[in-house]
Design an enzyme around this catalytic site. Sequence first.
Site: not given
Ligand SMILES: C[S@@+](CC[C@H](N)C(=O)[O-])C[C@H]1O[C@@H](n2cnc3c(N)ncnc32)[C@H](O)[C@@H]1O
Length: 211
Positions: A42, A67, A94, A117, A121, A153, A190, A192-193
């Site tokens: 994931e 993460e 990353n 994310d 924009k 979303d 979650t 976020f959803e």
């Molecule tokens: C909008 S959140 C959604 C979290 C989770 N999937 C949920 O649905 O609740 C996006 C997550 O992706 C992580 N993230 C963003 N870019 C990433 C990257 N390049 N590698 C690993 N994680 C990343 C962020 O830190 C954040 O926790």
Amino acid sequence: MRELAPEYLLTPERGDGVTSVAAGVEADPHEWFGREAELVVEIGSGQGHQVTAAAAAHPERDFLAVEVYIGGLARTMVLAEKLDVHNLRLIEANAPEVLEHLLPGESVSEIWIFFPDPWHKAKHNKRRLINNDFVAILARALKPGGVVRMATDWEDYAEQMRDVFDGSDRLFKRDFAGDWAPRFEERVLTAFEQKGIDKGRIIRDLAYKKL
Ligand SMILES: C[S@@+](CC[C@H](N)C(=O)[O-])C[C@H]1O[C@@H](n2cnc3c(N)ncnc32)[C@H](O)[C@@H]1O
């Protein structure tokens, strides 16, 4: 962190940045778990609700949560311990570098990317994770027949995901009929959803299979 990181948290050799992964240092995921089992990754696992629930429901599979936010990983370990889950490892890194450098080619059965994310924009769209380069990285890590599942979303990000994967005919085919995949039945709701739903946004699921 002190109590739970030794079991759950992997520490890769770093490249230049804090969350980077050094090139040329491939791992053997079976060594992390001490067995041979299907691996699910994931990406952007956030607080860990999805990956811990899935690991608890599927003791026969192994899970890797990737993460960059260490607070989310700490929370994930607490949940994992509560659920008595041991088929899970976490990595603060990353995601593209984990897939490209750490995981061997054709080693992953499923990759999940839920609510990445959106960089909503227009001037930031180029920072979005899902683009042509990333699809090639996913294709390398996945086993033939492996599946990428996504959800978002943000309508225009959903369309971008679909365009990028539909355009990659050589590597992936749709694992759904029609415009969008049905909601992945194992995807947990979650925060976020919920936030997207509360704001009236439509949730889109997609799934692609590697040929
Ligand atoms: C909008 S959140 C959604 C979290 C989770 N999937 C949920 O649905 O609740 C996006 C997550 O992706 C992580 N993230 C963003 N870019 C990433 C990257 N390049 N590698 C690993 N994680 C990343 C962020 O830190 C954040 O926790």
